[in-house]
Design an enzyme around this catalytic site. Structure first.
Site, PDB file in Angstrom:
ATOM      1  N   ASN A  57       8.253   4.530  23.018  1.00 44.61           N
ATOM      2  CA  ASN A  57       7.689   5.305  24.119  1.00 44.61           C
ATOM      3  C   ASN A  57       7.789   4.477  25.407  1.00 44.61           C
ATOM      4  O   ASN A  57       8.210   3.320  25.383  1.00 44.61           O
ATOM      5  CB  ASN A  57       6.230   5.664  23.812  1.00 44.61           C
ATOM      6  N   CYS A  63       9.642   9.835  32.275  1.00 44.26           N
ATOM      7  CA  CYS A  63      10.004   9.591  30.880  1.00 44.26           C
ATOM      8  C   CYS A  63      11.448   9.963  30.596  1.00 44.26           C
ATOM      9  O   CYS A  63      12.142   9.307  29.825  1.00 44.26           O
ATOM     10  CB  CYS A  63       9.066  10.349  29.947  1.00 44.26           C
ATOM     11  N   HIS A  66       8.000  15.728  26.667  1.00 45.92           N
ATOM     12  CA  HIS A  66       8.060  14.278  26.863  1.00 45.92           C
ATOM     13  C   HIS A  66       9.335  13.732  26.233  1.00 45.92           C
ATOM     14  O   HIS A  66       9.704  14.122  25.123  1.00 45.92           O
ATOM     15  CB  HIS A  66       6.831  13.634  26.225  1.00 45.92           C
TER      16      HIS A  66
END
Length: 338
Positions: A306, A149, A286
Site C-alpha cells: 500500500n 494512489c 484505491h
C-alpha cells in the site's frame, strides 16, 4: 454482488445498530490501554497520531467524534473476523476521520474496466512467491493527504519491472506522473489505465524521485529534454482475473508486480492479518501493488504493498485471501512492459 460485498452491506447496516462506545481493549499494540470513547480516554490516541489536543476546538471535537465512530466500526469488523489468521481492526492514523473524509482524502482511484483474461494458466507455479525476496520492490511510500494512489501503483510496477530487467532498483518520480499525466486529476484522483495509456502514448521518461521529489500536492509539470535519462513504458496489459486468481498468480510470476484497483473502504482501520471476506462498499476506489502470494498455509493470500506509510497494516502491506475476488483485487490487474 461480488464476493465480500454482501458482508460489506451487512457491516454497513450493522453499524447503525451498534450502541455507544463501551470500555474495551484498544486494538493497538502501541496504545495498549483502555478506552471509553470519552475525550480523556481517547486523548492518548490523538497524541499518538499527532492530532491537536485543543479539546474545546471544533476540529478537536470533530476528531473525537471520528474516534468514537471508529470504536463502533472496530467492534463490528472484529466480530466477523473470527477465523484463523483473520484481519484485525483497531485504531490507525485514519481512525479519527469520518468515513467520508477518509474516502475523500485517500480513496481517489477511478474504477477501471478490463476485459476478462482469456490466456492460459501457467503450470507448476511455486507455492510461495514474493518479488521482495529478489530485491526488486522499493520500500513502502506514503502518499499523505493526497489522492495519488493511482500514481504510486503505476510507479511501483514500473520501477520493479525495470529492476527485474537488470537495472539497479531506484525509486522513480511519483510527482512527475502526478503533475504531468494530463488525463488524470493529480491529488484529486486518477486512473491506472489513463496513466498507463498516457505513458505509452507519450513515451515520457520517468526520472528518479531524487530529481523530481514528491510534494503530496499537484504542481506544474516539469519537462525534461528527450536526451535526459529515464525509464519509459513500452506497453501494458490490463485484465479482469475474477474467478481466475490462479492465472493471476501466473501473471505475477511471469510479468512482475501488478498494479491493481481495489475496494479499500474497510482498510481505514486495518491493523494486520488476512482479509478473508469483507470490504465495505460496492466500488473499487484505491490503487495498490501486488508483489507476491503465499499458498503454504491454511489461508492462501496475496501480498499487497500500500502507499500509506510503513506504520499502517503489516509494515505498510495488506494480506488478502486468494479466491473469491476479495476486495475486488482481481477486477482490474495491469502488468507493464519496458
Amino acid at each position: 454482488m461480488r464476493a465480500g460485498r454482501l458482508f460489506g452491506v451487512l457491516i454497513a447496516a450493522g453499524l447503525a445498530l451498534v450502541g455507544p462506545p463501551l470500555c474495551r481493549s484498544v486494538s493497538s499494540e502501541e496504545t495498549g490501554r483502555e478506552c471509553n470513547g470519552s475525550a480523556a480516554g481517547l486523548k492518548p490516541l490523538r497524541r499518538q497520531f499527532h492530532r491537536p489536543d485543543e479539546e474545546n476546538s471544533a476540529e478537536s471535537h470533530r476528531r473525537l467524534l471520528g474516534l468514537q465512530e471508529a470504536v463502533k466500526r472496530h467492534a463490528l469488523l472484529n466480530s466477523v473476523s473470527t477465523t484463523p489468521q483473520s484481519a484485525k481492526y483497531g485504531f490507525t492514523q485514519f481512525s479519527d476521520l469520518s468515513q467520508e473524509e477518509f474516502k475523500d482524502l485517500y480513496l481517489r482511484a477511478s474504477t477501471d474496466r478490463a476485459p476478462l483474461f482469456s490466456g492460459l494458466k501457467i503450470e507448476g507455479l511455486p507455492a510461495k512467491f514474493d518479488w521482495r525476496d529478489k530485491a526488486v520492490v522499493a520500500p513502502v511510500q506514503n502518499q499523505q493527504a493526497c489522492g495519488s494512489c493511482w500514481a504510486f501503483s503505476v510507479i511501483g510496477a514500473m520501477q520493479s519491472v525495470h529492476a527485474i530487467g537488470g537495472s539497479q532498483l531506484e525509486q522513480l518520480s511519483v510527482q512527475q506522473v502526478l503533475d504531468c499525466s494530463f488525463r488524470n486529476e493529480g491529488c484529486n484522483g486518477g486512473s491506472i489505465s489513463k496513466a498507463l495509456s498516457w505513458l505509452k502514448q507519450t513515451r515520457v521518461k520517468l526520472v528518479p524521485q531524487s530529481e523530481y521529489p514528491y510534494k503530496a500536492k499537484t504542481g506544474i509539470c516539469h519537462f525534461f529534454s528527450p536526451s535526459h535519462a529515464g525509464v519509459a513504458l513500452m506497453n501494458f496489459t490490463a485484465h479482469d482475473f475474477s474467478g481466475q486468481e490462479v492465472a493471476m498468480m501466473g501473471e505475477l510470476v511471469q510479468r512482475g508486480p501488478l498494479a491493481v484497483v481495489v475496494d479499500a473502504v474497510s482498510w481505514q482501520d486495518y491493523l494486520g492479518g488476512i482479509i478473508q471476506h469483507h470490504c465495505s462498499s460496492q466500488y473499487s476506489n484505491h490503487a495498490v501493488l501486488v508483489v507476491g502470494y503465499d499458498t503454504t498455509g491454511d489461508i492462501p493470500y496475496w501480498i499487497v504493498q500500500n502507499s500509506w506509510g510503513a506504520t499502517w497494516g503489516n509494515e505498510g502491506y495488506v494480506y488478502i485471501k486468494i479466491g473469491g475476488n476479495i476486495c475486488g483485487i482481481a477486477d482490474y490487474v495491469a502488468a507493464v512492459f519496458l
